[in-house]
Design a protein around this motif. Structure first.
Motif, mmCIF file in Angstrom:
data_model
loop_
_atom_site.group_PDB
_atom_site.id
_atom_site.type_symbol
_atom_site.label_atom_id
_atom_site.label_comp_id
_atom_site.label_asym_id
_atom_site.label_seq_id
_atom_site.Cartn_x
_atom_site.Cartn_y
_atom_site.Cartn_z
ATOM 1 N N UNK A 163 8.408 6.386 -50.186
ATOM 2 C CA UNK A 163 8.251 7.658 -50.643
ATOM 3 C C UNK A 163 6.587 8.007 -50.479
ATOM 4 N N UNK A 164 6.463 9.360 -50.631
ATOM 5 C CA UNK A 164 4.886 9.556 -50.826
ATOM 6 C C UNK A 164 4.243 9.025 -51.977
ATOM 7 N N UNK A 165 5.137 9.362 -53.203
ATOM 8 C CA UNK A 165 4.443 8.733 -54.441
ATOM 9 C C UNK A 165 4.303 6.989 -54.357
ATOM 10 N N UNK A 166 5.210 6.500 -53.764
ATOM 11 C CA UNK A 166 5.042 4.795 -53.421
ATOM 12 C C UNK A 166 3.880 4.546 -52.617
ATOM 13 N N UNK A 167 3.654 5.405 -51.352
ATOM 14 C CA UNK A 167 2.390 5.131 -50.538
ATOM 15 C C UNK A 167 1.141 5.428 -51.300
ATOM 16 N N UNK A 168 1.128 6.629 -52.161
ATOM 17 C CA UNK A 168 -0.001 6.800 -52.862
ATOM 18 C C UNK A 168 -0.515 5.656 -54.164
ATOM 19 N N UNK A 169 0.799 5.036 -54.558
ATOM 20 C CA UNK A 169 0.323 4.034 -55.373
ATOM 21 C C UNK A 169 -0.027 2.609 -54.724
ATOM 22 N N UNK A 170 0.531 2.536 -53.561
ATOM 23 C CA UNK A 170 0.225 1.416 -52.681
ATOM 24 C C UNK A 170 -1.617 1.421 -52.338
ATOM 25 N N UNK A 229 -5.652 2.240 -43.154
ATOM 26 C CA UNK A 229 -5.012 3.605 -42.544
ATOM 27 C C UNK A 229 -3.759 3.366 -43.087
ATOM 28 N N UNK A 230 -3.210 4.565 -43.474
ATOM 29 C CA UNK A 230 -2.018 4.850 -44.110
ATOM 30 C C UNK A 230 -1.492 5.954 -43.879
ATOM 31 N N UNK A 231 -0.219 6.069 -43.004
ATOM 32 C CA UNK A 231 0.151 7.531 -42.542
ATOM 33 C C UNK A 231 1.686 7.495 -42.191
ATOM 34 N N UNK A 232 2.274 8.526 -42.401
ATOM 35 C CA UNK A 232 3.891 8.533 -41.941
ATOM 36 C C UNK A 232 4.040 8.791 -40.654
ATOM 37 N N UNK A 283 -3.690 3.217 -53.954
ATOM 38 C CA UNK A 283 -4.381 3.071 -55.218
ATOM 39 C C UNK A 283 -4.695 1.509 -55.463
ATOM 40 N N UNK A 284 -3.436 0.933 -55.338
ATOM 41 C CA UNK A 284 -3.736 -0.618 -55.654
ATOM 42 C C UNK A 284 -4.681 -1.396 -54.738
ATOM 43 N N UNK A 285 -4.439 -1.099 -53.338
ATOM 44 C CA UNK A 285 -5.201 -1.663 -52.148
ATOM 45 C C UNK A 285 -6.993 -1.298 -52.570
ATOM 46 N N UNK A 286 -6.963 -0.020 -52.709
ATOM 47 C CA UNK A 286 -8.199 0.636 -52.986
ATOM 48 C C UNK A 286 -9.064 -0.410 -54.446
ATOM 49 N N UNK A 287 -8.138 -0.452 -55.334
ATOM 50 C CA UNK A 287 -8.624 -1.343 -56.727
ATOM 51 C C UNK A 287 -9.010 -2.886 -56.267
ATOM 52 N N UNK A 288 -8.168 -3.328 -55.541
ATOM 53 C CA UNK A 288 -8.277 -4.738 -54.992
ATOM 54 C C UNK A 288 -9.700 -4.757 -54.284
#
Length: 197
Positions: free
Chosen positions: A149-156, A190-193, A158-163
């Motif tokens: 979902x858009x929310x899951x993609x956003x969360x992913x 790169x993350x996109x639908x 965020x986590x990758x950026x933090x790592x």
């Protein structure tokens, strides 16, 4: 991009975006961020441009706060430039700005980012055999297709950026024993639908 801009990152607004969204300006800023301070002549030589062009575009970048004088280096008439921030963050609201010039600048900016990523990957592939085996094994060109979902993609994201940000604190100092084995490592995300039609 995720909301939390790490470290010394600048969030683009309509005015600063219009000041940055130019292919040579983006290349100049990237070079200063990755390679450190330089003069207009040094940048011209490195980028295959005239020093008149690099001088003009450096002044434009300075007018928008992206670069500044490096007073520790300049001698006489020689003017050294350095990047003012470590990076730039892009807000999606720039795509829907009421000003068509801002929307056009947003398109140009992101296309230039994508072009730079493509060039960097191409350079790596063309020079990989010049690097030691451990660096070739440490490189990565992976991709995945996830159903999110858009929310899951956003969360992913965020986590990758933090790592990735957490690894900035692990970088060996220039005088440590590990610094001989260290190199700049570029990370592209790169993350996109995509449509499945």
């Amino acid at each position: 991009m995720p909301e939390s801009a790490p470290r010394n990152y600048r969030s683009l607004d309509p005015r600063s975006l219009r000041g940055l969204a130019h292919p040579l300006r983006m290349r100049l800023l990237n070079t200063l961020r990755h390679d450190g301070p330089a003069t207009a002549s040094q940048l011209a030589h490195k980028l295959g441009e005239s020093s008149g062009a690099t001088s003009y575009h450096l002044r434009q970048l300075a007018a928008h706060g992206f670069v500044e004088d490096d007073p520790e280096r300049g001698k006489g008439r020689e003017r050294w430039w350095k990047a003012s921030e470590d990076g730039t963050s892009f807000d999606d609201s720039l795509f829907t700005d009421p000003d068509p010039a801002v929307r056009g600048a947003a398109d140009l900016f992101l296309h230039e980012v994508a072009t730079t990523h493509t060039q960097e990957v191409g350079t790596w592939l063309g020079t990989a055999r010049e690097w030691p085996d451990e660096w070739r094994r440490s490189s990565d060109l992976s991709d995945w297709t996830l159903r999110l979902t858009p929310a899951q993609a956003y969360e992913l994201n965020q986590k990758v950026h933090e790592l990735i940000e957490s690894y900035k604190d692990l970088a060996p100092s220039a005088d440590s024993a590990d610094s001989e084995d260290a190199a700049q490592v570029r990370m592209h995300l790169h993350a996109f639908p995509r449509s499945t039609d």
